[in-house]
Scaffold this active site. Structure first.
Site, PDB file in Angstrom:
ATOM      1  N   CYS A   1       0.828  -1.208   0.000  1.00 22.45           N
ATOM      2  CA  CYS A   1       0.000   0.000   0.000  1.00 22.45           C
ATOM      3  C   CYS A   1       0.860   1.255   0.000  1.00 22.45           C
ATOM      4  O   CYS A   1       2.048   1.224   0.302  1.00 22.45           O
ATOM      5  CB  CYS A   1      -0.971  -0.001   1.169  1.00 22.45           C
ATOM      6  SG  CYS A   1      -0.277   0.070   2.812  1.00 22.45           S
ATOM      7  N   CYS A   2       0.204   2.357  -0.398  1.00 22.75           N
ATOM      8  CA  CYS A   2       0.859   3.661  -0.461  1.00 22.75           C
ATOM      9  C   CYS A   2       2.009   3.621  -1.465  1.00 22.75           C
ATOM     10  O   CYS A   2       1.816   3.282  -2.628  1.00 22.75           O
ATOM     11  CB  CYS A   2       1.313   4.068   0.943  1.00 22.75           C
ATOM     12  SG  CYS A   2       1.754   5.808   1.108  1.00 22.75           S
ATOM     13  N   ILE A   3       3.232   3.910  -1.056  1.00 25.32           N
ATOM     14  CA  ILE A   3       4.383   3.935  -1.958  1.00 25.32           C
ATOM     15  C   ILE A   3       4.986   2.553  -2.181  1.00 25.32           C
ATOM     16  O   ILE A   3       5.742   2.341  -3.137  1.00 25.32           O
ATOM     17  CB  ILE A   3       5.468   4.915  -1.423  1.00 25.32           C
ATOM     18  CG1 ILE A   3       6.572   5.197  -2.450  1.00 25.32           C
ATOM     19  CG2 ILE A   3       6.066   4.379  -0.122  1.00 25.32           C
ATOM     20  CD1 ILE A   3       6.099   5.914  -3.696  1.00 25.32           C
TER      21      ILE A   3
END
Length: 224
Positions: free
Chosen positions: A135-137
Site C-alpha cells: 500500500c501507499c508507496i
C-alpha cells in the site's frame, strides 16, 4: 487453519519509516480476519532521521529494526530470519521509509536499488505463488522487481487530492501497468498475486484509508 502473514516494516514514522496508521490498519484488519501477523524489519541503518514536528532531517542515526519494534510492541524479528515456507502471505505498509530504507526510490526514482533482503523476500513469495499486499508507496517495489505487473498507487494525474500521482508515471516507465483506483479500493493482479491500494498517496479522510487497507488485507487473505 490460521493464516500466517509476514508484515515487513521500514522504521517508525511517515517521513523516515513506516507510516504508523497504515501499519496499524494492516495489523487491525489481519486480527479482525483471524490471521496471525508476524512482523519483520531489516536490521539496517535508516537513510536519515526526520524531526516530525519540523519536517527536517536531524543529525542522528537510527536502526530500522529497532525503530520498527516500536510499532510491533517489541514482537518483531530480523528480516534475515524470514522463512517463506512457514508463511502464507506478505504485506508491506507504506511510508517514506519504503522509499528511503527498503529502497533508494526517494533519491533515484525508477533507477533505484532495493535492499537485498527485501528483494529476496519479495522474490521468494512471488516464486512460491503466495500473495503480496502493498500500500501507499510500497507498490514501487513490485514495479521494480516484477516487470509487467499490475499495481495501483491511486491516480496518475496530479491534483490536490493526488499529490504524488507522478509516481504512477515512473512505474509505467518500468514496464508495469498502473490501474487508477479510489482510496477505498484495492487492485488485484491475479497473475502475479499482487494486491495494492493507495492509502496515504491520497489526501483523504483517515477512515477511507483504513477501509482501503482493509480491502487489501481481505483480498490478500482470499488469495492465501
Amino acid at each position: 487453519m490460521t493464516k500466517r502473514v509476514a508484515v515487513v516494516l521500514a522504521g517508525c514514522g511517515v517521513f523516515d519509516g513506516s507510516e504508523i496508521h497504515e501499519a496499524s490498519a494492516v495489523l487491525v484488519h489481519l486480527s479482525r480476519e483471524g490471521a496471525q501477523a508476524e512482523v519483520y524489519a531489516p536490521n539496517i541503518p535508516q537513510m536519515h532521521v526526520v524531526d516530525h514536528v519540523k519536517g527536517q532531517p536531524v543529525p542522528e542515526q537510527r536502526n530500522v529494526l529497532v525503530e520498527s519494534a516500536r510499532i510491533a510492541r517489541g514482537n518483531i524479528k530480523d528480516l534475515a530470519t524470514l522463512d517463506v515456507k512457514g508463511l502464507d502471505a506478505l504485506i508491506i505498509p507504506g511510508g517514506f521509509g519504503v522509499a528511503k530504507n527498503l529502497s533508494t526510490w526517494a533519491t533515484q526514482g525508477k533507477n533505484c536499488s532495493i535492499c537485498q533482503e527485501v528483494e529476496d523476500v519479495l522474490r521468494a513469495f512471488h516464486a512460491a505463488h503466495k500473495p503480496i499486499g502493498l500500500c501507499c508507496i510500497s507498490p514501487v517495489l513490485a514495479a521494480k522487481i516484477f516487470p509487467g505487473c499490475e499495481v495501483t498507487v491511486g491516480h496518475d494525474t496530479e491534483c490536490e487530492q493526488w499529490p504524488y500521482a507522478k509516481t504512477a508515471e515512473a512505474m509505467k516507465e518500468l514496464g508495469c501497468r498502473h490501474v487508477n483506483s479510489q482510496v477505498t479500493e484495492a487492485h488485484v493482479d491475479t497473475r502475479n498475486r499482487l494486491v495494492t491500494t493507495s492509502a496515504f498517496m491520497c489526501n483523504a479522510p483517515i477512515h477511507d484509508i483504513h477501509d482501503g487497507i482493509g480491502k487489501m488485507v481481505r483480498e490478500v487473505l482470499r488469495l492465501a
